[in-house]
Design a protein around this motif. Structure first.
Motif, PDB file in Angstrom:
ATOM      1  N   LYS A  59       0.811  -1.215   0.000  1.00  0.00           N
ATOM      2  CA  LYS A  59       0.000   0.000   0.000  1.00  0.00           C
ATOM      3  C   LYS A  59       0.848   1.270   0.000  1.00  0.00           C
ATOM      4  CE  LYS A  59      -4.086  -2.059   2.150  1.00  0.00           C
ATOM      5  NZ  LYS A  59      -5.070  -1.962   3.262  1.00  0.00           N
ATOM      6  N   SER A  60       2.044   1.181  -0.523  1.00  0.00           N
ATOM      7  CA  SER A  60       2.897   2.372  -0.571  1.00  0.00           C
ATOM      8  C   SER A  60       2.283   3.399  -1.517  1.00  0.00           C
ATOM      9  CB  SER A  60       4.304   2.001  -1.033  1.00  0.00           C
ATOM     10  OG  SER A  60       4.261   1.407  -2.310  1.00  0.00           O
ATOM     11  N   PRO A  61       2.370   4.708  -1.177  1.00  0.00           N
ATOM     12  CA  PRO A  61       1.752   5.738  -2.029  1.00  0.00           C
ATOM     13  C   PRO A  61       2.460   5.861  -3.371  1.00  0.00           C
ATOM     14  CG  PRO A  61       3.070   6.744  -0.284  1.00  0.00           C
ATOM     15  CD  PRO A  61       3.023   5.286   0.010  1.00  0.00           C
ATOM     16  N   ARG A  62       1.672   6.053  -4.429  1.00  0.00           N
ATOM     17  CA  ARG A  62       2.217   6.170  -5.790  1.00  0.00           C
ATOM     18  C   ARG A  62       1.449   7.214  -6.564  1.00  0.00           C
ATOM     19  NH1 ARG A  62       5.090   1.346  -7.354  1.00  0.00           N
ATOM     20  NH2 ARG A  62       5.205  -0.082  -5.576  1.00  0.00           N
ATOM     21  N   VAL A  63       2.162   7.950  -7.376  1.00  0.00           N
ATOM     22  CA  VAL A  63       1.537   8.897  -8.280  1.00  0.00           C
ATOM     23  C   VAL A  63       1.539   8.264  -9.668  1.00  0.00           C
ATOM     24  CG1 VAL A  63       3.676  10.113  -8.896  1.00  0.00           C
ATOM     25  CG2 VAL A  63       1.485  11.336  -8.970  1.00  0.00           C
ATOM     26  N   ASN A  64       0.654   8.712 -10.533  1.00  0.00           N
ATOM     27  CA  ASN A  64       0.595   8.163 -11.889  1.00  0.00           C
ATOM     28  C   ASN A  64       1.960   8.304 -12.572  1.00  0.00           C
ATOM     29  OD1 ASN A  64       0.143   7.797 -14.724  1.00  0.00           O
ATOM     30  ND2 ASN A  64      -2.030   8.259 -14.405  1.00  0.00           N
ATOM     31  N   PRO A  65       2.566   7.187 -13.009  1.00  0.00           N
ATOM     32  CA  PRO A  65       3.883   7.258 -13.653  1.00  0.00           C
ATOM     33  C   PRO A  65       3.886   8.039 -14.966  1.00  0.00           C
ATOM     34  CG  PRO A  65       2.966   5.045 -13.834  1.00  0.00           C
ATOM     35  CD  PRO A  65       2.088   5.796 -12.889  1.00  0.00           C
ATOM     36  N   GLY A  66       2.696   8.428 -15.417  1.00  0.00           N
ATOM     37  CA  GLY A  66       2.600   9.255 -16.618  1.00  0.00           C
ATOM     38  C   GLY A  66       3.277  10.608 -16.453  1.00  0.00           C
ATOM     39  N   ILE A  67       3.618  10.976 -15.201  1.00  0.00           N
ATOM     40  CA  ILE A  67       4.329  12.244 -14.991  1.00  0.00           C
ATOM     41  C   ILE A  67       5.691  12.227 -15.691  1.00  0.00           C
ATOM     42  CG2 ILE A  67       3.199  12.716 -12.784  1.00  0.00           C
ATOM     43  CD1 ILE A  67       5.827  11.811 -11.411  1.00  0.00           C
ATOM     44  N   PHE A  68       6.233  11.024 -15.914  1.00  0.00           N
ATOM     45  CA  PHE A  68       7.543  10.912 -16.564  1.00  0.00           C
ATOM     46  C   PHE A  68       7.440  11.068 -18.086  1.00  0.00           C
ATOM     47  CE2 PHE A  68       8.007   8.330 -12.612  1.00  0.00           C
ATOM     48  CZ  PHE A  68       8.937   9.142 -11.989  1.00  0.00           C
ATOM     49  N   ASP A  69       6.201  11.214 -18.575  1.00  0.00           N
ATOM     50  CA  ASP A  69       5.995  11.422 -20.007  1.00  0.00           C
ATOM     51  C   ASP A  69       5.627  12.870 -20.335  1.00  0.00           C
ATOM     52  OD1 ASP A  69       6.400   8.678 -20.525  1.00  0.00           O
ATOM     53  OD2 ASP A  69       4.311   8.233 -20.008  1.00  0.00           O
ATOM     54  N   LEU A  70       5.695  13.741 -19.334  1.00  0.00           N
ATOM     55  CA  LEU A  70       5.304  15.137 -19.548  1.00  0.00           C
ATOM     56  C   LEU A  70       6.416  15.969 -20.192  1.00  0.00           C
ATOM     57  CD1 LEU A  70       3.385  15.860 -16.197  1.00  0.00           C
ATOM     58  CD2 LEU A  70       2.401  15.605 -18.487  1.00  0.00           C
ATOM     59  N   GLY A  71       7.614  15.413 -20.241  1.00  0.00           N
ATOM     60  CA  GLY A  71       8.715  16.131 -20.870  1.00  0.00           C
ATOM     61  C   GLY A  71       9.302  17.236 -20.017  1.00  0.00           C
TER      62      GLY A  71
END
Length: 509
Positions: A59-71
């Motif tokens: 249950k570790s907190p995670r943000v959407n990994p799509g942030i790494f596609d924002l450039g």
């Protein structure tokens, strides 16, 4: 603009402060924030905070990994670095040796984050996990004796991770590392000032409210006064302020605030005296949370009754600050526990159907003072020490009675007079007295007394998130104690609170 993702670190607000010290605006968002929401904020970079969890926990907190596609550049700090590793295909494991406290850092090269840092520097570590394998495209940029991957980078994509905490004072070149990220890597400009914040906020309020009416509960403190001034600048006479005298104010405070607010703020203000209603409802109540809830409910009832007289009001304004939100609830969905409820946080009665306007909710107290000065607010209001919404009810420990309130008012009046006379009022975050629920034996005029004990509390702080007890001169403390015992009937002992926050809170209740 920088977005900080809150993974529950105790240093999250410190990251925000460090960014703002560089005159760059930042906003803290929960891990549940969507990529679309981040994109709409148009940040120049993202900082992933530390946190108490381990990334390999279920249950570790995670943000959407799509942030790494924002450039845009991303900096991961401690747990934030571990999330970056895990999300991009690397691996994190439990460390063979945990690392807490000072650590000597060796940088591989003086570039990017470490430009101008030197190859050796002192950092602050606080972790029990370490990186076993790096994601593709990353390289190690710094090490310590216990941590092979103390920093990493993917220079092409502008992704960076540090195992240490650059935001804390103990990391000697931490401010420089953050500046390198903001200016050299993200390309931010040092353009965020209180004048620019005021200009943008007034414009936003005007756009949000339009020609509708706004109601504000005015306390006379710097938060509500600055809120009033901002909204008044935006919509003028469409703002109506309501000042509720709850009978829990300091000596002469209601009369002084009424005079000061009327003379310095050209704003519609309605004054309501509801002291007897509050005191009656608090009779026999000792539990601090019950006190807060009773006061909050009556305030809203009184406020609502007065607000109903204002036709076509659509908005309620509040002087909510960042620390109010953080201490009242799990910080934006993080694992922070509730310390105490705040009168500004917790919502409105559904039947009021008013929309909230909270122009200060992303500011710290010292920033609000700077904003007040930028707006031309009177110096006495700008520098007024924080006073709790529940007033003296949470400084009279135990049962509330008019007699006990009067004793505390007289004690506090002496304290404030001496603090001001000694030139300490502006140097202190807060200075106040607390009436304890116990009595002690004393001697006055060769006779035995059995009277009240009062505690004096004086602290220094920047934002109330942490505070240290004030090292007031012994002579001043002696004068305060002597005057209180001689001038205030019902008190025969004065003590001085020398606890810091944490582990204590600033207020006793």
């Amino acid at each position: 603009m920088i977005v900080i993702i809150d993974f529950g670190s105790q240093f999250n607000q410190l990251i925000a402060r460090r960014v703002r010290e560089c005159r760059v605006y930042c906003q803290i968002e929960p891990p549940t924030v969507t990529v679309e929401e981040i994109r709409s904020l148009a940040p120049e970079g993202i900082i992933l905070s530390g946190g108490p969890a381990s990334i390999y926990e279920e249950k570790s907190p995670r943000v959407n990994p799509g942030i790494f596609d924002l450039g845009i550049p991303v900096l991961g700090i401690c747990y934030g670095m571990h999330f970056m590793v895990d999300a991009l295909g690397g691996k994190v494991k439990k460390a063979e040796k945990r690392e807490y406290g000072f650590a000597a850092l060796s940088a591989k090269a003086e570039k990017d984050l470490f430009t101008g840092i030197g190859k050796e520097t002192v950092t602050w570590m606080s972790h029990g996990d370490s990186i076993e394998s790096l994601p593709k495209g990353f390289s190690i940029t710094a090490t310590t004796a216990n941590t092979p991957v103390a920093a990493m980078a993917n220079h092409q994509k502008r992704f960076y991770g540090v195992q240490f905490h650059p935001e804390v004072e103990h990391t000697v070149k931490g401010r420089k590392i953050i500046r390198n990220f903001l200016f050299d890597i993200c390309g931010c400009k040092a353009s965020w000032t209180m004048k620019s914040f005021a200009r943008d906020t007034i414009s936003q309020i005007r756009e949000t409210v339009g020609d509708k009416k706004v109601i504000l509960g005015l306390s006379g403190g710097v938060d509500s006064s600055v809120t009033a001034l901002l909204i008044h600048r935006a919509i003028g006479k469409h703002l109506t302020c309501i000042f509720v005298d709850n009978g829990l104010l300091r000596k002469y405070e209601a009369a002084q605030l009424k005079l000061k607010l009327k003379s310095h703020l050209d704003i519609n203000i309605r004054f309501v005296n509801a002291a007897s209603r509050f005191i009656k409802a608090l009779s026999g109540v000792s539990d601090p949370e019950r006190k807060r809830k009773i006061i909050g409910k009556i305030f809203m009832d009184v406020f609502e009754a007065e607000a109903m007289k204002i036709k076509d009001a659509d908005f309620l304004a509040q002087g909510t600050l960042y620390p109010d939100i953080i201490e009242s609830q799990s910080a934006f969905g993080g694992p922070t526990s509730v310390i105490k409820s705040h009168h500004n946080v917790g919502g409105l009665p559904k039947k009021m159907k008013l929309k909230l306007v909270e122009p200060l909710k992303y500011l710290f107290k010292d920033e609000v003072r700077k904003l007040g000065k930028a707006l031309g607010l009177d110096e006495d209001l700008v520098w007024r020490q924080p006073f709790p919404g529940p007033g003296l009810a949470i400084r009279v420990i135990g049962e509330i009675t008019k007699k006990r309130l009067d004793v505390l008012r007289n004690v506090d009046a002496v304290l404030q007079e001496e603090i001001r006379a000694a030139g300490y009022y502006r140097k202190l975050w807060q200075s106040f007295a607390v009436l304890l629920p116990i009595k002690s034996v004393g001697i006055m005029g060769d006779g035995r007394t059995y009277e009240n004990i009062v505690a004096i509390r004086a602290v220094t702080s920047k934002d109330a998130m942490t505070a240290d007890w004030a090292k007031l001169p012994h002579k001043l403390l002696g004068t305060i104690s002597n005057r209180i015992i001689n001038e205030v009937r019902g008190v025969n002992r004065v003590v001085y609170d020398i606890s810091s926050k944490p582990p204590s809170t600033i207020e006793w209740e």
